[in-house]
Design a protein around this motif. Sequence first.
Motif, PDB file in Angstrom:
ATOM      1  N   PHE A  86      16.960  30.375 -17.069  1.00 40.96           N
ATOM      2  CA  PHE A  86      17.783  31.351 -16.358  1.00 40.96           C
ATOM      3  C   PHE A  86      19.169  31.441 -17.011  1.00 40.96           C
ATOM      4  O   PHE A  86      19.664  32.538 -17.303  1.00 40.96           O
ATOM      5  CB  PHE A  86      17.913  30.945 -14.882  1.00 40.96           C
ATOM      6  CG  PHE A  86      18.713  31.898 -14.055  1.00 40.96           C
ATOM      7  CD1 PHE A  86      18.106  32.989 -13.459  1.00 40.96           C
ATOM      8  CD2 PHE A  86      20.070  31.707 -13.865  1.00 40.96           C
ATOM      9  CE1 PHE A  86      18.847  33.880 -12.683  1.00 40.96           C
ATOM     10  CE2 PHE A  86      20.816  32.582 -13.103  1.00 40.96           C
ATOM     11  CZ  PHE A  86      20.202  33.670 -12.507  1.00 40.96           C
ATOM     12  N   ALA A  87      19.793  30.291 -17.261  1.00 37.19           N
ATOM     13  CA  ALA A  87      21.124  30.278 -17.874  1.00 37.19           C
ATOM     14  C   ALA A  87      21.098  30.884 -19.270  1.00 37.19           C
ATOM     15  O   ALA A  87      22.004  31.651 -19.644  1.00 37.19           O
ATOM     16  CB  ALA A  87      21.650  28.842 -17.920  1.00 37.19           C
ATOM     17  N   LEU A  88      20.067  30.564 -20.038  1.00 36.46           N
ATOM     18  CA  LEU A  88      19.967  31.114 -21.399  1.00 36.46           C
ATOM     19  C   LEU A  88      19.769  32.624 -21.380  1.00 36.46           C
ATOM     20  O   LEU A  88      20.338  33.340 -22.220  1.00 36.46           O
ATOM     21  CB  LEU A  88      18.836  30.419 -22.163  1.00 36.46           C
ATOM     22  CG  LEU A  88      19.114  28.970 -22.554  1.00 36.46           C
ATOM     23  CD1 LEU A  88      17.834  28.276 -22.999  1.00 36.46           C
ATOM     24  CD2 LEU A  88      20.187  28.893 -23.631  1.00 36.46           C
ATOM     25  N   MET A  89      18.992  33.134 -20.432  1.00 37.31           N
ATOM     26  CA  MET A  89      18.785  34.585 -20.334  1.00 37.31           C
ATOM     27  C   MET A  89      20.094  35.294 -19.960  1.00 37.31           C
ATOM     28  O   MET A  89      20.384  36.376 -20.484  1.00 37.31           O
ATOM     29  CB  MET A  89      17.690  34.908 -19.310  1.00 37.31           C
ATOM     30  CG  MET A  89      16.300  34.540 -19.750  1.00 37.31           C
ATOM     31  SD  MET A  89      15.702  35.463 -21.164  1.00 37.31           S
ATOM     32  CE  MET A  89      15.428  37.064 -20.441  1.00 37.31           C
ATOM     33  N   ILE A  90      20.872  34.694 -19.079  1.00 34.86           N
ATOM     34  CA  ILE A  90      22.167  35.283 -18.717  1.00 34.86           C
ATOM     35  C   ILE A  90      23.095  35.288 -19.939  1.00 34.86           C
ATOM     36  O   ILE A  90      23.789  36.284 -20.201  1.00 34.86           O
ATOM     37  CB  ILE A  90      22.804  34.515 -17.534  1.00 34.86           C
ATOM     38  CG1 ILE A  90      21.934  34.643 -16.270  1.00 34.86           C
ATOM     39  CG2 ILE A  90      24.236  34.990 -17.270  1.00 34.86           C
ATOM     40  CD1 ILE A  90      21.727  36.050 -15.766  1.00 34.86           C
TER      41      ILE A  90
ATOM     42  N   THR B   6      22.744  34.299 -30.879  1.00 31.54           N
ATOM     43  CA  THR B   6      21.718  33.632 -31.687  1.00 31.54           C
ATOM     44  C   THR B   6      21.295  32.314 -31.049  1.00 31.54           C
ATOM     45  O   THR B   6      20.105  32.008 -30.967  1.00 31.54           O
ATOM     46  CB  THR B   6      22.251  33.393 -33.119  1.00 31.54           C
ATOM     47  OG1 THR B   6      22.637  34.645 -33.673  1.00 31.54           O
ATOM     48  CG2 THR B   6      21.206  32.742 -33.995  1.00 31.54           C
ATOM     49  N   PHE B   7      22.269  31.539 -30.580  1.00 25.99           N
ATOM     50  CA  PHE B   7      21.991  30.264 -29.923  1.00 25.99           C
ATOM     51  C   PHE B   7      21.135  30.467 -28.673  1.00 25.99           C
ATOM     52  O   PHE B   7      20.090  29.829 -28.497  1.00 25.99           O
ATOM     53  CB  PHE B   7      23.315  29.575 -29.556  1.00 25.99           C
ATOM     54  CG  PHE B   7      23.152  28.387 -28.658  1.00 25.99           C
ATOM     55  CD1 PHE B   7      22.850  27.141 -29.186  1.00 25.99           C
ATOM     56  CD2 PHE B   7      23.311  28.503 -27.279  1.00 25.99           C
ATOM     57  CE1 PHE B   7      22.699  26.041 -28.362  1.00 25.99           C
ATOM     58  CE2 PHE B   7      23.159  27.414 -26.444  1.00 25.99           C
ATOM     59  CZ  PHE B   7      22.849  26.167 -26.986  1.00 25.99           C
TER      60      PHE B   7
ATOM     61  N   PHE C 200      13.939  31.246 -26.508  1.00 29.15           N
ATOM     62  CA  PHE C 200      12.568  31.429 -26.975  1.00 29.15           C
ATOM     63  C   PHE C 200      11.778  30.124 -26.853  1.00 29.15           C
ATOM     64  O   PHE C 200      10.640  30.103 -26.381  1.00 29.15           O
ATOM     65  CB  PHE C 200      12.587  31.929 -28.420  1.00 29.15           C
ATOM     66  CG  PHE C 200      11.254  32.377 -28.926  1.00 29.15           C
ATOM     67  CD1 PHE C 200      10.676  33.532 -28.444  1.00 29.15           C
ATOM     68  CD2 PHE C 200      10.582  31.652 -29.890  1.00 29.15           C
ATOM     69  CE1 PHE C 200       9.440  33.963 -28.909  1.00 29.15           C
ATOM     70  CE2 PHE C 200       9.350  32.062 -30.363  1.00 29.15           C
ATOM     71  CZ  PHE C 200       8.778  33.225 -29.869  1.00 29.15           C
ATOM     72  N   LEU C 201      12.389  29.027 -27.254  1.00 29.39           N
ATOM     73  CA  LEU C 201      11.722  27.722 -27.149  1.00 29.39           C
ATOM     74  C   LEU C 201      11.501  27.306 -25.702  1.00 29.39           C
ATOM     75  O   LEU C 201      10.407  26.864 -25.321  1.00 29.39           O
ATOM     76  CB  LEU C 201      12.550  26.652 -27.881  1.00 29.39           C
ATOM     77  CG  LEU C 201      12.613  26.778 -29.388  1.00 29.39           C
ATOM     78  CD1 LEU C 201      13.607  25.779 -29.959  1.00 29.39           C
ATOM     79  CD2 LEU C 201      11.238  26.573 -29.997  1.00 29.39           C
ATOM     80  N   VAL C 202      12.535  27.449 -24.879  1.00 31.43           N
ATOM     81  CA  VAL C 202      12.416  27.055 -23.468  1.00 31.43           C
ATOM     82  C   VAL C 202      11.432  27.970 -22.744  1.00 31.43           C
ATOM     83  O   VAL C 202      10.676  27.519 -21.885  1.00 31.43           O
ATOM     84  CB  VAL C 202      13.805  27.040 -22.787  1.00 31.43           C
ATOM     85  CG1 VAL C 202      13.693  26.788 -21.296  1.00 31.43           C
ATOM     86  CG2 VAL C 202      14.696  25.986 -23.436  1.00 31.43           C
TER      87      VAL C 202
END
Length: 161
Positions: free
Chosen positions: A77-81, A111-112, A118-120
């Motif tokens: 969720f945090a990465l998508m935000i 990029t990060f 993608f991995l998570v």
Amino acid sequence: MRKLLKIITDILMFADFIFLMSHEVVRNLSAHGIFGAALFALFILHHILNGGFYRSLNRGKYNSVRILLSATAWLLFALMILMAFSSVMMSGAVFTFSSINMTSWSRPLHTFSCSWGFLVMGFHLGLHLHSKLKNLKRRRMGKKRTAENPPVLQSFKFCGF
């Protein structure tokens, strides 16, 4: 019908994410922005359709499996935000309404967040697919769910979970 919509949404999200990670799409930034916006819209729909996750946060016990599933979901969720935020900061073609100018850290942040997202996402998908496949196998064999035969993550016992 709701279950089918959830499955279709998840498949579209997965396909869109893979498409966005491809080299050809990245060259065409307008298409990348449009498909990225579609991914974020699917992400919101996914969370609306899976609202039970939020309703169940304060219910039940948190064993190691539930902690792993929840931590993975919150990290994703945090990465998508972060993906959405950094893409709006960088984009001029799709998000012309954005008054935020590209900063020196918006591209590395994008990029990060995309790479780790993608991995998570793959891990998150694998955790849920494992559970679904175990349930399917159990139904075919006529077994019922018991305390000795829980539905999720039997193969993670070797990790100490």
